[in-house]
Scaffold this motif. Structure first.
Motif, PDB file in Angstrom:
ATOM      1  N   SER A  21      34.274  36.564  46.808  1.00 26.81           N
ATOM      2  CA  SER A  21      35.137  37.635  46.316  1.00 26.81           C
ATOM      3  C   SER A  21      35.731  38.408  47.487  1.00 26.81           C
ATOM      4  N   ALA A  22      34.877  38.716  48.455  1.00 28.44           N
ATOM      5  CA  ALA A  22      35.335  39.542  49.580  1.00 28.44           C
ATOM      6  C   ALA A  22      36.342  38.787  50.454  1.00 28.44           C
ATOM      7  N   GLY A  24      39.286  36.646  51.260  1.00 31.46           N
ATOM      8  CA  GLY A  24      40.468  36.169  50.531  1.00 31.46           C
ATOM      9  C   GLY A  24      41.717  36.451  51.337  1.00 31.46           C
ATOM     10  N   LEU A  25      42.813  36.649  50.610  1.00 31.36           N
ATOM     11  CA  LEU A  25      44.070  36.961  51.294  1.00 31.36           C
ATOM     12  C   LEU A  25      43.897  38.173  52.195  1.00 31.36           C
ATOM     13  N   GLY A  26      42.990  39.086  51.787  1.00 34.72           N
ATOM     14  CA  GLY A  26      42.726  40.288  52.577  1.00 34.72           C
ATOM     15  C   GLY A  26      42.313  39.959  54.001  1.00 34.72           C
ATOM     16  N   ASN A  27      41.513  38.916  54.170  1.00 36.38           N
ATOM     17  CA  ASN A  27      41.036  38.571  55.516  1.00 36.38           C
ATOM     18  C   ASN A  27      42.038  37.743  56.303  1.00 36.38           C
ATOM     19  N   TYR A 104      48.282  39.351  43.207  1.00 36.50           N
ATOM     20  CA  TYR A 104      47.478  38.436  44.027  1.00 36.50           C
ATOM     21  C   TYR A 104      47.835  36.984  43.688  1.00 36.50           C
ATOM     22  N   PHE A 224      39.894  47.054  50.588  1.00 40.03           N
ATOM     23  CA  PHE A 224      40.486  45.889  49.942  1.00 40.03           C
ATOM     24  C   PHE A 224      39.669  44.650  50.269  1.00 40.03           C
ATOM     25  N   SER A 225      39.316  44.515  51.556  1.00 39.02           N
ATOM     26  CA  SER A 225      38.651  43.301  51.988  1.00 39.02           C
ATOM     27  C   SER A 225      37.249  43.175  51.409  1.00 39.02           C
ATOM     28  N   SER A 227      36.357  44.165  48.551  1.00 33.20           N
ATOM     29  CA  SER A 227      36.491  44.193  47.079  1.00 33.20           C
ATOM     30  C   SER A 227      35.893  45.456  46.489  1.00 33.20           C
ATOM     31  N   MET A 230      36.828  48.960  42.529  1.00 29.47           N
ATOM     32  CA  MET A 230      37.331  48.651  41.188  1.00 29.47           C
ATOM     33  C   MET A 230      36.294  47.935  40.342  1.00 29.47           C
ATOM     34  N   CYS A 232      34.333  45.472  40.971  1.00 23.26           N
ATOM     35  CA  CYS A 232      34.095  44.039  41.104  1.00 23.26           C
ATOM     36  C   CYS A 232      32.622  43.796  41.459  1.00 23.26           C
ATOM     37  N   SER A 321      36.943  36.723  40.948  1.00 22.12           N
ATOM     38  CA  SER A 321      36.110  37.923  40.867  1.00 22.12           C
ATOM     39  C   SER A 321      36.888  39.080  40.239  1.00 22.12           C
ATOM     40  N   VAL A 322      38.201  39.108  40.464  1.00 20.47           N
ATOM     41  CA  VAL A 322      39.012  40.153  39.835  1.00 20.47           C
ATOM     42  C   VAL A 322      39.045  39.896  38.318  1.00 20.47           C
TER      43      VAL A 322
HETATM   44  N1  PFF Z   1      38.595  41.170  48.748  1.00 17.75           N
HETATM   45  C1  PFF Z   1      39.709  40.362  48.367  1.00 17.75           C
HETATM   46  C2  PFF Z   1      40.461  39.944  49.621  1.00 17.75           C
HETATM   47  O1  PFF Z   1      40.107  40.362  50.724  1.00 17.75           O
HETATM   48  O2  PFF Z   1      41.412  39.197  49.509  1.00 17.75           O
HETATM   49  C3  PFF Z   1      40.621  41.062  47.397  1.00 17.75           C
HETATM   50  C4  PFF Z   1      39.937  41.703  46.227  1.00 17.75           C
HETATM   51  C5  PFF Z   1      39.091  40.947  45.408  1.00 17.75           C
HETATM   52  C6  PFF Z   1      40.125  43.033  45.969  1.00 17.75           C
HETATM   53  C7  PFF Z   1      38.419  41.550  44.351  1.00 17.75           C
HETATM   54  C8  PFF Z   1      39.467  43.646  44.923  1.00 17.75           C
HETATM   55  C9  PFF Z   1      38.621  42.888  44.126  1.00 17.75           C
HETATM   56  F1  PFF Z   1      38.022  43.460  43.112  1.00 17.75           F
END
Ligand code: PFF
Length: 440
Positions: A21-22, A24-27, A104, A224-225, A227, A230, A232, A321-322
């Motif tokens: 979950s953590a 993802g596109l964020g990283n 996303y 964001f990274s 998660s 929200m 999750c 995970s979202v």
């Molecule tokens: N953490 C994910 C990322 O870094 O791409 C994005 C994300 C996933 C944000 C799940 C929030 C969430 F609940």
């Protein structure tokens, strides 16, 4: 009789799914461009500080709420004799989840097109001068919508499988592949001529680059990274076994997530420097600058295929995970079957995802993509994070919180204090700052 709540089957599965979950596109997409525009090493130093000072306590807050209530959002807020008002935070989380799901899926959809373009040699045959036009042409058209739909359907198919047979199984397979691809890339990047310049940019903190904007950017990126904010991790931890040590798990997730962000930097910056480009290109860094670099590399099509595959796999484990936040909500609150819940979510996000994708073309004036991105990342996520910390720090029964933190693990007193003080004071204060700054 109430149906037994689903659970992750193994400890490894817990780590794979939560790290999935953590990471993802964020990283791989957002971190490099934020770091590139934020001055490199200075951004990285502040980012790491925030992850461990604020991120880890926030993860623990979400975990303690999820596992003690065995509910997702907003049901988790109904424990510990809490007043009804807290519930609205849970609904804000559901709204944020719908928004993130939509935008996303759009960016994740782009990665699918890029996988195909790499494999068919389209990138190789396109001159670098046409790259920008190629990218903007693609994202503004119907093909991008198609890929958004494909991604959402794949997401739906995984979700139908359930917690153990869907999410856990897919994460167990994809996460090791992801790490393997990352390592192959790092080796390739480190052997490039001029790699040291990129590494210097990433690891040398130039304090003069630290502006308030950079600091805020790093805090938002950490949220964001990881998660956070929200629900999750509230939702995922409601599926943890009682013997999952929460503090240890939160640190492992923070460490692995940060490792992937740093590795993404190690992959991208040496390449950017060795091809004479600049790292401060913003969001197009991965979609325009990298293809230029791949174009000029021996075996470029292969590397580009592998890179976008990496991005797509990482996006999939995050987007599921979202979706799970909303599935858990429908299952917990409306006693809906998982299949029906997944179908409803998929149908809604097919519409919102399409509208977001068209925000780069015919629906530019509405620009739902930016509205969803801004509202979820700058308003709803900080609000949710603040709410969870306030709830766990000030409202939840102290004995419940302590029991969750210490269950099945020996926690040194100073670690426990660092987590508790972080949840009660440090994280709420920091989040309030991003929230207010994000608004203005
Ligand atoms: N953490 C994910 C990322 O870094 O791409 C994005 C994300 C996933 C944000 C799940 C929030 C969430 F609940």
């Amino acid at each position: 009789m109430a149906e037994k709540r689903a659970q992750f089957g193994t400890r490894l599965g817990v780590i794979a799914a939560t790290v999935g979950s953590a990471v993802g596109l964020g990283n791989i997409w957002r971190f490099p461009y934020e770091c590139g525009t934020g001055g490199g090493g200075a951004f990285l130093a502040v980012y790491i500080l925030f992850v461990f000072l604020i991120g880890v306590p926030c993860i623990c807050a979400e975990f303690s709420l999820g596992r003690s209530s065995r509910r997702g959002m907003p049901g988790a807020f109904r424990i510990s004799g809490a007043r009804k008002q807290w519930g609205f935070l849970g609904y804000a989380a559901i709204l944020a989840a719908f928004m993130i799901l939509a935008f996303y899926a759009v960016v994740a959809g782009w990665t699918l097109e890029y996988i195909i373009d790499s494999a068919t040699g389209l990138f190789r045959d396109t001159p670098n001068s046409d790259r920008h036009a190629q990218f903007t042409g693609f994202i503004s058209g119907w093909k991008a919508v198609l890929w958004t739909i494909v991604f959402l359907v794949i997401n739906g198919l995984v979700m139908i499988g359930g917690v153990e047979k869907g999410i856990e199984r897919v994460s167990n397979i994809l996460m090791p592949i992801l790490f393997l691809i990352l390592i192959v890339f790092c080796i390739n990047s480190l052997t490039m001529e001029g790699a040291s310049e990129g590494l210097y940019f990433l690891f040398h903190p130039d304090i003069s680059k630290l502006t308030p904007d950079v600091v805020l950017g790093a805090l938002g990126q950490a949220f964001f990274s990881l998660s956070l904010g929200m629900g999750c991790l509230v939702t995922y931890s409601s599926y943890f076994a009682d013997d999952t040590p929460l503090i240890k798990t939160s640190m492992q997730i923070a460490a692995l997530d940060t490792l992937v962000a740093v590795l993404a930097g190690v992959i991208i910056f040496p390449a950017v420097f060795s091809f004479g480009m600049t790292p401060d290109q913003g969001p197009t860094l991965v979609f325009e600058v990298l293809p230029n670099i791949f174009h000029s590399m021996p075996g470029g099509s292969f590397w580009s295929f592998l890179f976008f595959l990496l991005l797509a796999l990482a996006s999939l484990t995050s987007i599921i995970s979202v979706s799970e936040i909303i599935v858990a909500f429908l299952v917990d609150e409306f006693r809906m079957g998982r299949l029906k819940a997944t179908m409803i979510i998929t149908c809604i996000s097919l519409v919102t995802g399409t509208l977001c994708s068209l925000s780069f073309g015919p629906l530019k004036s509405l620009n739902l993509f930016n509205i969803f991105d801004f509202t979820s990342s700058n308003i709803l996520m900080p609000l949710g994070g603040l709410g969870v910390c306030a709830f766990v720090g000030w409202q939840m029964r102290r004995s419940d919180f302590t029991a969750q933190m210490k269950m099945n693990s020996k926690v040194p007193a100073f670690i426990f204090d660092y987590i508790s003080i972080g949840i009660k004071y440090v994280a709420p204060a920091a989040i309030l700052i991003i929230f207010i700054a994000g608004l203005f």
